[in-house]
Design a protein around this motif. Sequence first.
Motif, PDB file in Angstrom:
ATOM      1  N   ASN A 210       0.833  -1.195   0.000  1.00 29.32           N
ATOM      2  CA  ASN A 210       0.000   0.000   0.000  1.00 29.32           C
ATOM      3  C   ASN A 210       0.871   1.249   0.000  1.00 29.32           C
ATOM      4  O   ASN A 210       2.020   1.226   0.447  1.00 29.32           O
ATOM      5  CB  ASN A 210      -0.896   0.002   1.241  1.00 29.32           C
ATOM      6  CG  ASN A 210      -1.775  -1.224   1.312  1.00 29.32           C
ATOM      7  OD1 ASN A 210      -2.747  -1.345   0.585  1.00 29.32           O
ATOM      8  ND2 ASN A 210      -1.420  -2.163   2.189  1.00 29.32           N
ATOM      9  N   ARG A 211       0.318   2.350  -0.487  1.00 29.44           N
ATOM     10  CA  ARG A 211       0.993   3.649  -0.414  1.00 29.44           C
ATOM     11  C   ARG A 211       0.196   4.527   0.534  1.00 29.44           C
ATOM     12  O   ARG A 211      -0.996   4.785   0.298  1.00 29.44           O
ATOM     13  CB  ARG A 211       1.092   4.297  -1.790  1.00 29.44           C
ATOM     14  CG  ARG A 211       2.122   5.435  -1.834  1.00 29.44           C
ATOM     15  CD  ARG A 211       2.310   5.939  -3.238  1.00 29.44           C
ATOM     16  NE  ARG A 211       1.186   6.747  -3.695  1.00 29.44           N
ATOM     17  CZ  ARG A 211       1.126   7.334  -4.891  1.00 29.44           C
ATOM     18  NH1 ARG A 211       2.106   7.180  -5.748  1.00 29.44           N
ATOM     19  NH2 ARG A 211       0.069   8.048  -5.230  1.00 29.44           N
ATOM     20  N   LEU A 212       0.869   4.973   1.599  1.00 30.13           N
ATOM     21  CA  LEU A 212       0.191   5.659   2.687  1.00 30.13           C
ATOM     22  C   LEU A 212       0.888   6.989   2.921  1.00 30.13           C
ATOM     23  O   LEU A 212       2.019   7.029   3.405  1.00 30.13           O
ATOM     24  CB  LEU A 212       0.219   4.786   3.946  1.00 30.13           C
ATOM     25  CG  LEU A 212      -0.234   3.327   3.708  1.00 30.13           C
ATOM     26  CD1 LEU A 212       0.075   2.455   4.910  1.00 30.13           C
ATOM     27  CD2 LEU A 212      -1.719   3.273   3.365  1.00 30.13           C
ATOM     28  N   GLU A 213       0.208   8.078   2.592  1.00 25.74           N
ATOM     29  CA  GLU A 213       0.845   9.396   2.587  1.00 25.74           C
ATOM     30  C   GLU A 213      -0.037  10.441   3.262  1.00 25.74           C
ATOM     31  O   GLU A 213      -1.257  10.480   3.047  1.00 25.74           O
ATOM     32  CB  GLU A 213       1.106   9.857   1.145  1.00 25.74           C
ATOM     33  CG  GLU A 213       2.036   8.963   0.355  1.00 25.74           C
ATOM     34  CD  GLU A 213       2.241   9.447  -1.075  1.00 25.74           C
ATOM     35  OE1 GLU A 213       3.130   8.913  -1.745  1.00 25.74           O
ATOM     36  OE2 GLU A 213       1.498  10.362  -1.514  1.00 25.74           O
ATOM     37  N   GLY A 214       0.582  11.294   4.055  1.00 33.29           N
ATOM     38  CA  GLY A 214      -0.089  12.478   4.558  1.00 33.29           C
ATOM     39  C   GLY A 214      -1.208  12.231   5.545  1.00 33.29           C
ATOM     40  O   GLY A 214      -2.066  13.095   5.749  1.00 33.29           O
ATOM     41  N   VAL A 229       2.761  -6.700   8.224  1.00 38.28           N
ATOM     42  CA  VAL A 229       2.736  -5.412   7.522  1.00 38.28           C
ATOM     43  C   VAL A 229       4.005  -5.366   6.685  1.00 38.28           C
ATOM     44  O   VAL A 229       5.100  -5.259   7.227  1.00 38.28           O
ATOM     45  CB  VAL A 229       2.685  -4.239   8.520  1.00 38.28           C
ATOM     46  CG1 VAL A 229       2.716  -2.905   7.775  1.00 38.28           C
ATOM     47  CG2 VAL A 229       1.447  -4.337   9.410  1.00 38.28           C
ATOM     48  N   ALA A 230       3.889  -5.470   5.353  1.00 40.13           N
ATOM     49  CA  ALA A 230       5.074  -5.681   4.522  1.00 40.13           C
ATOM     50  C   ALA A 230       5.009  -4.916   3.211  1.00 40.13           C
ATOM     51  O   ALA A 230       3.943  -4.752   2.603  1.00 40.13           O
ATOM     52  CB  ALA A 230       5.240  -7.177   4.220  1.00 40.13           C
ATOM     53  N   ALA A 258       7.835  -5.834   8.051  1.00 41.28           N
ATOM     54  CA  ALA A 258       8.976  -6.251   7.231  1.00 41.28           C
ATOM     55  C   ALA A 258       8.998  -5.571   5.873  1.00 41.28           C
ATOM     56  O   ALA A 258       7.966  -5.373   5.228  1.00 41.28           O
ATOM     57  CB  ALA A 258       8.936  -7.766   7.029  1.00 41.28           C
ATOM     58  N   ALA A 259      10.215  -5.214   5.435  1.00 44.83           N
ATOM     59  CA  ALA A 259      10.484  -4.785   4.055  1.00 44.83           C
ATOM     60  C   ALA A 259       9.657  -3.576   3.627  1.00 44.83           C
ATOM     61  O   ALA A 259       9.323  -3.422   2.452  1.00 44.83           O
ATOM     62  CB  ALA A 259      10.263  -5.947   3.077  1.00 44.83           C
ATOM     63  N   VAL A 293      10.699  -6.867  13.611  1.00 46.80           N
ATOM     64  CA  VAL A 293      10.827  -5.714  12.722  1.00 46.80           C
ATOM     65  C   VAL A 293      12.087  -5.941  11.906  1.00 46.80           C
ATOM     66  O   VAL A 293      13.195  -5.794  12.411  1.00 46.80           O
ATOM     67  CB  VAL A 293      10.915  -4.396  13.524  1.00 46.80           C
ATOM     68  CG1 VAL A 293      11.059  -3.206  12.584  1.00 46.80           C
ATOM     69  CG2 VAL A 293       9.689  -4.232  14.419  1.00 46.80           C
ATOM     70  N   ASP A 294      11.927  -6.345  10.650  1.00 43.46           N
ATOM     71  CA  ASP A 294      13.114  -6.753   9.900  1.00 43.46           C
ATOM     72  C   ASP A 294      13.057  -6.320   8.440  1.00 43.46           C
ATOM     73  O   ASP A 294      12.012  -6.250   7.811  1.00 43.46           O
ATOM     74  CB  ASP A 294      13.323  -8.267   9.985  1.00 43.46           C
ATOM     75  CG  ASP A 294      12.198  -9.076   9.368  1.00 43.46           C
ATOM     76  OD1 ASP A 294      11.096  -8.521   9.197  1.00 43.46           O
ATOM     77  OD2 ASP A 294      12.402 -10.263   9.072  1.00 43.46           O
TER      78      ASP A 294
END
Length: 366
Positions: A210-214, A229-230, A258-259, A293-294
């Motif tokens: 996903n792209r999460l902005e603002g 959540v990757a 991750a990533a 968290v990797d």
Amino acid sequence: MKRCHLAYAVCAVTLLGAGMGASPAVAAHRTYVVHQGESIQKAVNSARSGDTVLVLSGTYKESVTIRTPGVTLRGMGGSTVIKPGAKHAKKSGKAAHKGRKAFPTCAEAGNGICVLGTKTRNVRGVTVADLKVTGFSHAGVFGMATDTLTVRGVQSVKNGVWGIAQERSVHSHIYGNYAQGNGDAGVFLANTIKEEAGAADAGQTLVERNRLEGNRIGVTVRRLRDLTVAENRITGNCAGVFVVGDENKPKAGHLEVAANDISSNNKTCPKTDRLPVLQGSGIVLTGTEKTVVDGNRVTGNRGKSPMSGGIVLFKSFVGVTSDQNRISDNTLDSNSPADLINTETRSKGNTFEHNACRVSKPAGLC
């Protein structure tokens, strides 16, 4: 093969048998096509499991509730826009007269698209895809009591609280969406919203690409376990990812972040009843256990909030420690006040391994 047309351009296929007479007809899944000016909800109400409601380009001023399992609601991408309609008329006194609590509808709650099960049964296999939801006072897309909910290709923009949110749900797949300018989290996942409770098992829910902005926060995971959540792109928020627990048992955690590419989440957001001022936080763990968290790239998250920094283990406001979390193989640069921060002086078993970074608090974590 024969095609037929019904209301909303429903298409069905009848298969004819061969040989010694015709075999029984096989009912195919139907597609209801909704044009601008028609009701999405009416088409959804007609759909059965396996059917698709295809919403053509245009602006639709309504909220939509899906309760039927296996239904797909799909648009034409960003050209299919769902906005708030006229204020929902107040319910009549009929329900109150019968002594029952009248629960708000999707529209009354300020949500755009709602996927709703019940207290005793999750609604299974619903898909919401390829449309834009904007301007709602609460959430763009909201799921409660769902199983195998898929949300993909959705643009959830400038909604009052959450872009895409769910509670009491399992086995969800939230991917390829764009959440921008929402009042709280772009993606919000919780066990339950209206009460304190121990962390729930999310059944390998996956939030990816996903792209999460603002937004205020890119992704919030609250009181959940067993999810990932990757590979998300998270930038321009006040904080990137929050994994939040509390004093109840089981603890939040046993999940993976991750990533992800988490950069420049440097907006400033005012404090709330639960959180201080937010600014410049990449990934924050508070009150969690066994979270991995990797492989994340965390850069340029800079601020003067108590939670500012690249990857931060922050003491819980209710005194719960973060224990046995593993922070490994992350690339961090230009985060301030430090790339890695551990404020958990009483915690047990947290490890920091093989991270590429320059500055940590306390020293020696890089």
